[in-house]
Write a protein that holds these residues in place. Sequence first.
Motif, PDB file in Angstrom:
ATOM      1  N   ILE A  23      61.069  58.775   2.036  1.00  0.00           N
ATOM      2  CA  ILE A  23      60.229  57.852   1.269  1.00  0.00           C
ATOM      3  C   ILE A  23      59.720  56.734   2.173  1.00  0.00           C
ATOM      4  CG2 ILE A  23      60.076  56.373  -0.761  1.00  0.00           C
ATOM      5  CD1 ILE A  23      62.626  57.715  -1.811  1.00  0.00           C
ATOM      6  N   SER A  25      57.812  53.218   2.696  1.00  0.00           N
ATOM      7  CA  SER A  25      57.612  52.084   1.793  1.00  0.00           C
ATOM      8  C   SER A  25      57.054  50.897   2.565  1.00  0.00           C
ATOM      9  CB  SER A  25      58.943  51.705   1.129  1.00  0.00           C
ATOM     10  OG  SER A  25      58.745  50.748   0.108  1.00  0.00           O
ATOM     11  N   VAL A  81      51.864  55.874   7.317  1.00  0.00           N
ATOM     12  CA  VAL A  81      52.639  57.001   6.790  1.00  0.00           C
ATOM     13  C   VAL A  81      53.039  57.990   7.879  1.00  0.00           C
ATOM     14  CG1 VAL A  81      52.487  59.034   5.302  1.00  0.00           C
ATOM     15  CG2 VAL A  81      51.673  56.836   4.480  1.00  0.00           C
ATOM     16  N   TYR A  99      59.278  65.011   0.659  1.00  0.00           N
ATOM     17  CA  TYR A  99      58.490  63.783   0.825  1.00  0.00           C
ATOM     18  C   TYR A  99      58.111  63.242  -0.543  1.00  0.00           C
ATOM     19  CZ  TYR A  99      54.084  61.263   2.052  1.00  0.00           C
ATOM     20  OH  TYR A  99      53.053  60.370   2.184  1.00  0.00           O
ATOM     21  N   ASN A 101      56.621  59.559  -2.661  1.00  0.00           N
ATOM     22  CA  ASN A 101      56.054  58.212  -2.586  1.00  0.00           C
ATOM     23  C   ASN A 101      56.984  57.209  -3.265  1.00  0.00           C
ATOM     24  OD1 ASN A 101      53.742  58.948  -1.216  1.00  0.00           O
ATOM     25  ND2 ASN A 101      52.515  59.204  -3.062  1.00  0.00           N
ATOM     26  N   ASP A 102      56.936  55.957  -2.824  1.00  0.00           N
ATOM     27  CA  ASP A 102      57.839  54.960  -3.399  1.00  0.00           C
ATOM     28  C   ASP A 102      57.403  54.484  -4.775  1.00  0.00           C
ATOM     29  OD1 ASP A 102      55.695  53.318  -2.755  1.00  0.00           O
ATOM     30  OD2 ASP A 102      56.845  51.941  -1.503  1.00  0.00           O
ATOM     31  N   TRP A 176      49.689  67.170  -1.609  1.00  0.00           N
ATOM     32  CA  TRP A 176      50.189  65.805  -1.740  1.00  0.00           C
ATOM     33  C   TRP A 176      51.671  65.771  -2.107  1.00  0.00           C
ATOM     34  CZ3 TRP A 176      45.413  65.526  -5.189  1.00  0.00           C
ATOM     35  CH2 TRP A 176      44.277  65.215  -4.428  1.00  0.00           C
ATOM     36  N   HIS A 228      53.748  59.223 -11.493  1.00  0.00           N
ATOM     37  CA  HIS A 228      53.163  58.538 -10.349  1.00  0.00           C
ATOM     38  C   HIS A 228      52.298  57.386 -10.840  1.00  0.00           C
ATOM     39  CE1 HIS A 228      50.363  58.701  -6.595  1.00  0.00           C
ATOM     40  NE2 HIS A 228      51.331  57.828  -6.426  1.00  0.00           N
ATOM     41  N   SER A 231      49.071  55.289  -6.125  1.00  0.00           N
ATOM     42  CA  SER A 231      48.555  54.731  -4.874  1.00  0.00           C
ATOM     43  C   SER A 231      48.668  53.216  -4.801  1.00  0.00           C
ATOM     44  CB  SER A 231      47.090  55.148  -4.686  1.00  0.00           C
ATOM     45  OG  SER A 231      46.962  56.547  -4.753  1.00  0.00           O
TER      46      SER A 231
END
Length: 296
Positions: A23, A25, A81, A99, A101-102, A176, A228, A231
Amino acid sequence: MEESIQFFPASQVPANPYFSILIPSWNNLAYLQLCIAAIRKHSTTSFEIILHLNEANDGSKEWVESQKDIAFSYSPINVGVCYAMNAMVKLARADYFLYLNDDMYVLPHWDGFLKEEIESIGHTEFFLSATAIEPKAQSACSIQADFGRSLATFEEARLLETYESFPFADWQGATWPPNVVHRSLWDKVGGYSNEFTPGMYSDPDFSMKCWQAGVRLFKGISRSRVYHFGSISVKRVKQNKGYYQFIRKWGMTSSTLSKYYLRRGDTFDGPLVQRPIPLTVHLKNLYYRLSLPFRK
């Protein structure tokens, strides 16, 4: 940038993690805390959590240091990233790199469904993805449903009550996060490409590298779901010109990859076979290649 990265192994680690959850961040502590809380609450497979903290001037480094079971890399500047992913892998002990995303909230058994799929495949030449539920779907690979666009408006209870009710098929074109690859494939393609720093178009670039390495199984798993927020960090960063970087590197637009190679968003019907590319698309890609010297 790479020389600025420091590494901090966890002091409490599982013996044999199945997944290394990676992750990156960037000053996003509140979302990161929610993300990790959901992982701990809803995961069913052995895992280790590995973070990369960019800058961490919001207290995230101090908080992570208090979590003895989290390994992390850290850079006092935002290295983006790609450098973050490549750094975290150096701390990873599992065979599968997952993988995340935070600003994602994982839903019950999300990892178990991925593990079931991996074990049914029987080889390591694959690229799998979970399915995101988003307030505004970014593509045909996502489920559009609004359970809050920020922590202040997040409807966690309603999400947990209804997330399974959205009909959605397994889909083609995993790109993604959340996504998972085997360590051997990561090593074969060389991880993420640092030239795409801070990260725009690094995802399709990684998929293209996997395609060039012979991967034809790019599968999105419908039952593996995450929420999610959308972004959160991308909205703050100065973006690289990834669209033209991708064309310069691969000789085509990323949409050509998505539509004619990965068939992103189509219902899954087996390993991919490249579609014929129309002459008009070839001409468009040629135009972009020829115009690159005039684009700054």
